[in-house]
Design a protein around this motif. Structure first.
Motif, PDB file in Angstrom:
ATOM      1  N   UNK A 118      -1.115   4.527 -10.576  1.00  0.00           N
ATOM      2  CA  UNK A 118      -0.669   3.276  -9.946  1.00  0.00           C
ATOM      3  C   UNK A 118      -0.502   3.447  -8.445  1.00  0.00           C
ATOM      4  N   UNK A 119      -0.015   4.604  -8.011  1.00  0.00           N
ATOM      5  CA  UNK A 119       0.105   4.868  -6.570  1.00  0.00           C
ATOM      6  C   UNK A 119      -1.260   4.854  -5.895  1.00  0.00           C
ATOM      7  N   UNK A 120      -2.221   5.539  -6.488  1.00  0.00           N
ATOM      8  CA  UNK A 120      -3.556   5.610  -5.896  1.00  0.00           C
ATOM      9  C   UNK A 120      -4.267   4.254  -5.921  1.00  0.00           C
ATOM     10  N   UNK A 121      -3.922   3.390  -6.868  1.00  0.00           N
ATOM     11  CA  UNK A 121      -4.535   2.069  -6.963  1.00  0.00           C
ATOM     12  C   UNK A 121      -3.793   1.023  -6.141  1.00  0.00           C
ATOM     13  N   UNK A 122      -2.705   1.404  -5.439  1.00  0.00           N
ATOM     14  CA  UNK A 122      -1.884   0.466  -4.654  1.00  0.00           C
ATOM     15  C   UNK A 122      -1.442  -0.725  -5.510  1.00  0.00           C
ATOM     16  N   UNK A 166       0.841  -1.204   0.000  1.00  0.00           N
ATOM     17  CA  UNK A 166       0.000   0.000   0.000  1.00  0.00           C
ATOM     18  C   UNK A 166       0.873   1.251   0.000  1.00  0.00           C
ATOM     19  N   UNK A 167       0.367   2.277  -0.649  1.00  0.00           N
ATOM     20  CA  UNK A 167       1.064   3.542  -0.741  1.00  0.00           C
ATOM     21  C   UNK A 167       0.262   4.622  -0.040  1.00  0.00           C
ATOM     22  N   UNK A 168       0.952   5.653   0.362  1.00  0.00           N
ATOM     23  CA  UNK A 168       0.302   6.850   0.897  1.00  0.00           C
ATOM     24  C   UNK A 168       0.901   8.035   0.162  1.00  0.00           C
ATOM     25  N   UNK A 169       0.037   8.893  -0.338  1.00  0.00           N
ATOM     26  CA  UNK A 169       0.488  10.094  -1.040  1.00  0.00           C
ATOM     27  C   UNK A 169      -0.068  11.307  -0.315  1.00  0.00           C
ATOM     28  N   UNK A 170       0.720  12.364  -0.284  1.00  0.00           N
ATOM     29  CA  UNK A 170       0.330  13.589   0.389  1.00  0.00           C
ATOM     30  C   UNK A 170       0.748  14.760  -0.498  1.00  0.00           C
ATOM     31  N   UNK A 171      -0.203  15.626  -0.807  1.00  0.00           N
ATOM     32  CA  UNK A 171       0.080  16.763  -1.678  1.00  0.00           C
ATOM     33  C   UNK A 171       0.110  18.049  -0.871  1.00  0.00           C
ATOM     34  N   UNK A 205       4.834   7.492  -0.176  1.00  0.00           N
ATOM     35  CA  UNK A 205       5.557   6.502   0.622  1.00  0.00           C
ATOM     36  C   UNK A 205       4.954   5.126   0.393  1.00  0.00           C
ATOM     37  N   UNK A 206       5.801   4.110   0.462  1.00  0.00           N
ATOM     38  CA  UNK A 206       5.364   2.720   0.513  1.00  0.00           C
ATOM     39  C   UNK A 206       5.277   2.357   1.988  1.00  0.00           C
ATOM     40  N   UNK A 207       4.154   1.818   2.413  1.00  0.00           N
ATOM     41  CA  UNK A 207       3.956   1.497   3.822  1.00  0.00           C
ATOM     42  C   UNK A 207       4.403   0.066   4.105  1.00  0.00           C
ATOM     43  N   UNK A 208       5.003  -0.124   5.289  1.00  0.00           N
ATOM     44  CA  UNK A 208       5.443  -1.440   5.738  1.00  0.00           C
ATOM     45  C   UNK A 208       5.077  -1.586   7.208  1.00  0.00           C
TER      46      UNK A 208
END
Length: 175
Positions: A70-74, A25-30, A38-41
């Motif tokens: 692709x980021x928003x779609x994980x 999963x990714x998290x994006x912040x604008x 970021x890639x979450x772990x």
């Protein structure tokens, strides 16, 4: 070939260690015209979250539209690509533990009784590994035995056998 995402090793200030399992999963912040992703772990023992910086304070217009989608779609392949990117690992100050995250497909064991083996090795993904380890595992030998055979000229390759490779290579083994 890869079997799963590798573990992320990151030093934790509170406990001194840390093994994290990326969950894809990714998290994006604008921030106005800048974006961070970021890639979450998740920590394997307690579930704490670590963020691996895919990009930081980057202009939104410089990020390809497909990458943002692709980021928003994980996207799982994007998670694997991000973990294979040395810049992401260096930026996040982490290393990878690939134990159990890959497997070697030799195509059967009928080749082990031949006197001379001409082998071409192909990688399904960018996984850094030493050729000595692959040759030993694929041919049922010890790594020290492969090293001795290379010194005697019975294992011949155009690449250094003790260096980490991520590209395919060929070698000849003479029994």
């Amino acid at each position: 070939m890869p079997t799963c995402l590798p573990l992320v090793l990151r030093r934790r200030h509170s406990c001194g260690g840390g093994r994290f399992r990326p969950n894809g999963r990714f998290r994006a912040n604008a921030h106005h015209k800048l974006i961070e992703a970021w890639l979450l772990a998740l920590r394997t023992t307690c579930g704490d979250t670590a963020k691996l910086a895919v990009f930081e304070r980057t202009r939104v217009r410089s990020v390809p539209r497909g990458l943002l989608d692709r980021l928003h779609a994980n996207d799982p392949p994007l998670a694997a690509e991000s973990l294979g990117d040395p810049a992401v690992l260096r930026r996040s100050r982490v290393t990878l533990d690939r134990t159990g995250a890959r497997r070697l497909d030799t195509g059967g064991s009928d080749h082990l009784d031949r006197e001379v083996l001409d082998v071409a090795v192909r990688f399904a993904a960018r996984i850094p590994v030493r050729p000595v380890r692959l040759i030993a595992q694929g041919c049922g030998l010890s790594r020290s035995e492969v090293g001795r055979m290379a010194a005697e000229g019975r294992v011949v390759s155009a690449v250094r056998l003790d260096a980490r490779l991520t590209d395919g290579f060929t070698f000849t083994l003479k029994r």
